[in-house]
Scaffold this motif. Structure first.
Motif, PDB file in Angstrom:
ATOM      1  N   LEU A 124      11.755 -28.821  42.195  1.00  0.00           N
ATOM      2  CA  LEU A 124      12.145 -27.744  43.090  1.00  0.00           C
ATOM      3  C   LEU A 124      13.373 -27.024  42.576  1.00  0.00           C
ATOM      4  N   HIS A 125      13.463 -26.964  41.296  1.00  0.00           N
ATOM      5  CA  HIS A 125      14.568 -26.315  40.635  1.00  0.00           C
ATOM      6  C   HIS A 125      14.268 -24.835  40.620  1.00  0.00           C
ATOM      7  N   PRO A 126      14.982 -24.057  41.387  1.00  0.00           N
ATOM      8  CA  PRO A 126      14.614 -22.634  41.398  1.00  0.00           C
ATOM      9  C   PRO A 126      14.692 -22.034  39.998  1.00  0.00           C
ATOM     10  N   LEU A 153      13.906 -24.290  51.363  1.00  0.00           N
ATOM     11  CA  LEU A 153      12.742 -23.580  50.849  1.00  0.00           C
ATOM     12  C   LEU A 153      11.618 -23.479  51.888  1.00  0.00           C
ATOM     13  N   ALA A 154      11.422 -24.536  52.682  1.00  0.00           N
ATOM     14  CA  ALA A 154      10.351 -24.500  53.678  1.00  0.00           C
ATOM     15  C   ALA A 154      10.623 -23.402  54.701  1.00  0.00           C
ATOM     16  N   LEU A 210       9.365 -17.874  56.648  1.00  0.00           N
ATOM     17  CA  LEU A 210       9.722 -16.495  56.954  1.00  0.00           C
ATOM     18  C   LEU A 210       8.866 -15.522  56.158  1.00  0.00           C
ATOM     19  N   LYS A 211       8.521 -15.915  54.928  1.00  0.00           N
ATOM     20  CA  LYS A 211       7.730 -15.019  54.089  1.00  0.00           C
ATOM     21  C   LYS A 211       6.284 -14.935  54.552  1.00  0.00           C
ATOM     22  N   ILE A 212       5.772 -16.027  55.159  1.00  0.00           N
ATOM     23  CA  ILE A 212       4.366 -16.044  55.574  1.00  0.00           C
ATOM     24  C   ILE A 212       4.124 -15.088  56.721  1.00  0.00           C
ATOM     25  N   VAL A 224       7.185 -26.703  48.299  1.00  0.00           N
ATOM     26  CA  VAL A 224       6.665 -26.489  46.944  1.00  0.00           C
ATOM     27  C   VAL A 224       6.185 -25.039  46.788  1.00  0.00           C
ATOM     28  N   TRP A 225       5.512 -24.541  47.815  1.00  0.00           N
ATOM     29  CA  TRP A 225       5.045 -23.153  47.774  1.00  0.00           C
ATOM     30  C   TRP A 225       6.240 -22.204  47.656  1.00  0.00           C
ATOM     31  N   GLY A 226       7.258 -22.497  48.432  1.00  0.00           N
ATOM     32  CA  GLY A 226       8.473 -21.670  48.393  1.00  0.00           C
ATOM     33  C   GLY A 226       9.098 -21.663  47.009  1.00  0.00           C
TER      34      GLY A 226
END
Lengths: 139, 276, 365
Positions: free
Chosen positions: B28-30, C298-299, C304-306, C360-362
């Motif tokens: 999850l490393h951006p 990220l979740a 918010l993006k969905i 993970v999607w984020g």
């Protein structure tokens, strides 16, 4: 009991390991907080002789502390530490009297650093300087 | 023991979930992409929708190193980048397409050193007499970051044989590799927080000096300059090695620390067992 | 020698009484497992964050012009500055990760149920406060990553109806992220939030001590004992194992293992909490593409993006968080064994998978 013996042994081992760990943690923290180590020889400062008119004093920073460069009425150039030897205040140049006065407790110093009056126990420390071709090198 | 066994089995679902969360941390490393989100100039806004010759430069430019660094049409061609009415107005400095002999001066406004080297070289002396201009080798809109690959058989044999160009390229290959290697190591260190400003600037200066040799097209000169440049690079290399060594020392200290902690954990655990 | 000192203190404050009550006489259930150590691990992580944070404050300058340089100075010039900074950065990520594990173990063992609702509530507040302290700390280095991640994070408040835009300005101290933002975020990060977190940890532990620690539902046949709300009674564990030295040593083992993992990351994966943008000074005029918040947000970011409407996305998250906060009041069944609570298990596992999936999607979006 056999357990007691084991307990003691483990206890001693743990005490030793914990002490070592404590040192391993303390060392970086102390180094982190400590002031930066100075190099053995402080850097020299170079000035132009014309920067200091006769009868005037110029205050500069040398070796991390306050210093003063004075040109007497006879044309002699002297470099001294500007830190008063009494309690550490920075001395001031009194132009009409051609001496240094410490504002904290009234200590008086001559242009060569000797104590003229007041509480300072020692003269102002001299700093070596060389004069070559109109350039003063302090240090 | 019975109780312990059943407890272990039932704790099982928690462990992989916990491990999964921790394991996804490296994943999850951006990551960062290259393009910068900046407002588009009116030039791009208009030309992007034009056909053929008028629209083609836009996509070519988008892939260029100029685009990557925020240099748009007006930086070279002039004109007003914000006002469509004045975008191609000579009063706002619009130059349009430079003629062949004016190309070096056109590019030389930002790359004067290169222009000087080019004009002094064999290529420069042949300007206007069938010789190459900047865009002959570098392209005009899809200008990529300069590299040795620009010296290749296909490109150079358009006008003459490849042997001299090849000699120059071979002489420069090793140094180029050295420079790229050092560049990679510096970026690597920058990503771990090392202050690479001085080293980065040093490399940038050496790289530019090296690249001016490209435009000389003089084999002898390339060889002598290369040795000097290699000494400078060796200095940068030595500095980087010092950093690498100190980092290696850190990892050793880390390994010792981690093993000591695991040892302490074991000792504590054994001590605990004596109390059962 | 040590015994004499102990006796001296004991004669004055009755230390042996306290030791007998809280340490050697504090009995815990026999089937207590390692997951119960996560709380003490969190305490140690918090303490380490406070200490490393204080050390960093000696050299860090919270001024937009000087912040980045001061951090570079710490990382390169100050002896072991890199170590203190890395401990602080890695520690903050570890704190969130361990906090999530602690919450999950509480969920699975049903320790949020009556009479422990207050513990769950204080714990939930602590979760939001830890997220807040992580968010405010993220801005401190004033790098491209800090600046733009904060911009994205504070932007989300604009979707709240009526007060949204004002709230964003209030958070930022201006229309855009800038020096006023650094000022207020720093004040929150080093004084307000640590104090409030410490106070809440105190409350959390006090409530725990008053209610008594729960028994793990494993290895017992009788796991559905309903709590009778008649009078207060401390849940004791007669015949249990003493906290000191038994479970204290278990806690210590877990703490050492945590430190081993923590230091392994600090020394061998120091890049983990960073991206290359974390070492480029903030440029308010240049947004790097694909700026994302830190992994634990990220979740939220992806949610918010969905949703087509930001307000809807925020509301969905607010509802989910409220549901989580009020869980002890919604799930009133006395059963605590996870395998005997199929509905709960399905919902929780689905929730976890959803969260991981969104995270993970984020990351990849």
């Amino acid at each position: 009991m056999e357990n007691d013996g084991r307990r003691k042994f483990l206890g001693v081992c743990l005490a030793g390991a914990t002490a070592a760990a404590a040192v391993a943690v303390a060392y970086p923290v102390v180094r982190y907080l400590g002031p930066k180590s100075r190099q053995a020889g402080a850097e020299k400062l170079v000035l132009s002789a014309s920067d200091v008119p006769e009868g005037e004093a110029k205050f500069i920073e040398y070796a991390g502390a306050s210093a003063v460069l004075v040109k007497t009425k006879t044309g002699e150039l002297i470099a001294l530490s500007a830190v008063c030897t009494h309690l550490g205040c920075i001395v001031q140049w009194v132009k009409d009297q051609q001496h240094f006065l410490c504002p904290c407790h009234g200590g008086l110093f001559a242009t060569d650093g000797t104590v003229l009056a007041g509480p300072p126990p020692r003269p102002l420390a001299k700093i070596p300087l060389t004069l070559t071709e109109g350039k003063i090198t302090i240090g | 023991m019975m109780i312990k066994a059943s407890m272990r089995i039932l704790a099982l679902p928690l462990l992989p979930i916990g491990a999964l969360i921790l394991a996804t941390m490296p994943i999850l490393h951006p990551t960062e992409a290259i393009c910068a989100e900046q407002p588009e100039t009116v030039c791009i806004q208009c030309h992007a929708s034009l056909p053929d010759k008028l629209g083609a430069p836009v996509n070519l430019w988008r892939n260029s190193i100029h685009a990557e660094n925020g240099i748009s049409c007006n930086s070279c061609h002039g004109g007003d980048p914000k006002n469509a009415a004045e975008a191609m107005s000579p009063s706002k400095g619009f130059i349009g397409v430079p003629s062949e002999t004016n190309v070096p001066a056109f590019c030389g406004r930002c790359h004067p050193g290169v222009q000087k080297d080019y004009l002094a070289s064999g290529h420069g002396r042949a300007l206007g007499k069938g010789g190459p201009t900047c865009v002959t080798c570098h392209g005009n809109h899809q200008v990529l970051k300069a590299s040795l690959d620009l010296i290749n058989e296909k490109s150079c044999t358009r006008c003459h044989s490849f042997e001299r160009a090849k000699a120059i390229k071979d002489a420069m290959q090793q140094t180029e590799g050295y420079i790229e290697g050092i560049g990679r190591r510096i970026s690597g260190f920058q990503a771990t927080g090392v202050d690479t400003e001085r080293l980065g600037k040093g490399l940038f200066a050496v790289r530019n000096r090296f690249h001016t040799l490209f435009h000389e097209v003089n084999v002898a000169r390339v060889k002598t300059e290369s040795t000097q440049i290699n000494t400078e690079l060796a200095k940068l290399d030595a500095d980087l090695k010092v950093i690498e060594e100190s980092h290696a020392k850190r990892r050793v200290a880390g390994a010792i620390a981690v093993s000591c902690l695991l040892l302490i954990a074991l000792l504590v655990h054994l001590l605990r067992r004596t109390y059962k | 020698m040590l015994k004499r000192l102990y006796r001296w203190v004991d004669l004055r404050i009755g230390a042996s009484e306290i030791v007998a009550k809280e340490l050697t006489g504090y009995l815990l259930p026999r089937n207590i497992n390692e997951w119960y150590s996560l709380g003490s691990i969190l305490l140690v992580i918090f303490a380490l964050q406070v200490v490393t944070g204080m050390l960093l404050m000696v050299y860090y300058v919270p001024d937009a012009d000087k912040a980045f340089k001061s951090v570079t100075f710490i990382m390169n010039e100050v002896p072991y500055g890199w170590l203190i900074r890395l401990c602080h950065a890695v520690g903050s990520n570890m704190m969130v990760a361990v906090l999530i594990l602690h919450m999950l173990s509480t969920l699975f063992m049903g320790s949020y149920k009556s009479p422990r609702e207050l513990n769950w509530l204080t714990g939930f507040i602590l979760l939001t406060l830890v997220q807040g302290i992580s968010l405010t700390g993220y801005l401190a280095p004033w790098s491209q990553l800090s600046f733009w991640a904060t911009t994205v994070a504070t932007n989300s408040a604009s979707a709240i109806p009526v007060i949204g835009p004002y709230l964003v300005e209030f958070l930022r101290g201006g229309k855009l992220v800038g020096p006023p933002t650094l000022g207020r975020f720093f004040a929150l990060h080093v004084s307000v939030l640590p104090v409030v977190i410490a106070a809440l940890i105190g409350a959390h532990l006090f409530i725990l001590k008053r209610t008594g620690i729960s028994t793990p539902p494993f290895g017992n046949s009788e796991t559905a004992k309903p709590w009778r709300a008649e009078s207060y009674s401390y849940q004791s564990h007669p015949g249990g194992i003493p906290f000191f030295p038994n479970y204290a040593l278990q806690d210590l083992t877990s703490i050492c293992i945590y430190f081993a993992i923590f230091l392994a990351v600090v020394f061998f994966a120091p890049n983990l909490p960073f991206t290359p943008d974390a070492f480029v000074p903030a440029d308010p005029f240049k947004t790097p593409a694909h700026i994302k918040p830190e992994w634990y947000f990220l979740a939220n970011y992806q949610t918010l993006k969905i949703f087509p409407s930001e307000l809807l996305g925020l509301s969905v998250q607010a509802i989910a968080m409220t549901f989580l906060a009020l869980l002890p009041f919604i799930d009133r069944s006395p059963e605590r064994h996870p395998m005997k609570r199929p509905l709960f298990l399905i919902c929780t596992v689905a929730g976890i998978l959803l969260w991981i999936g969104l995270t993970v999607w984020g990351h990849f979006s």
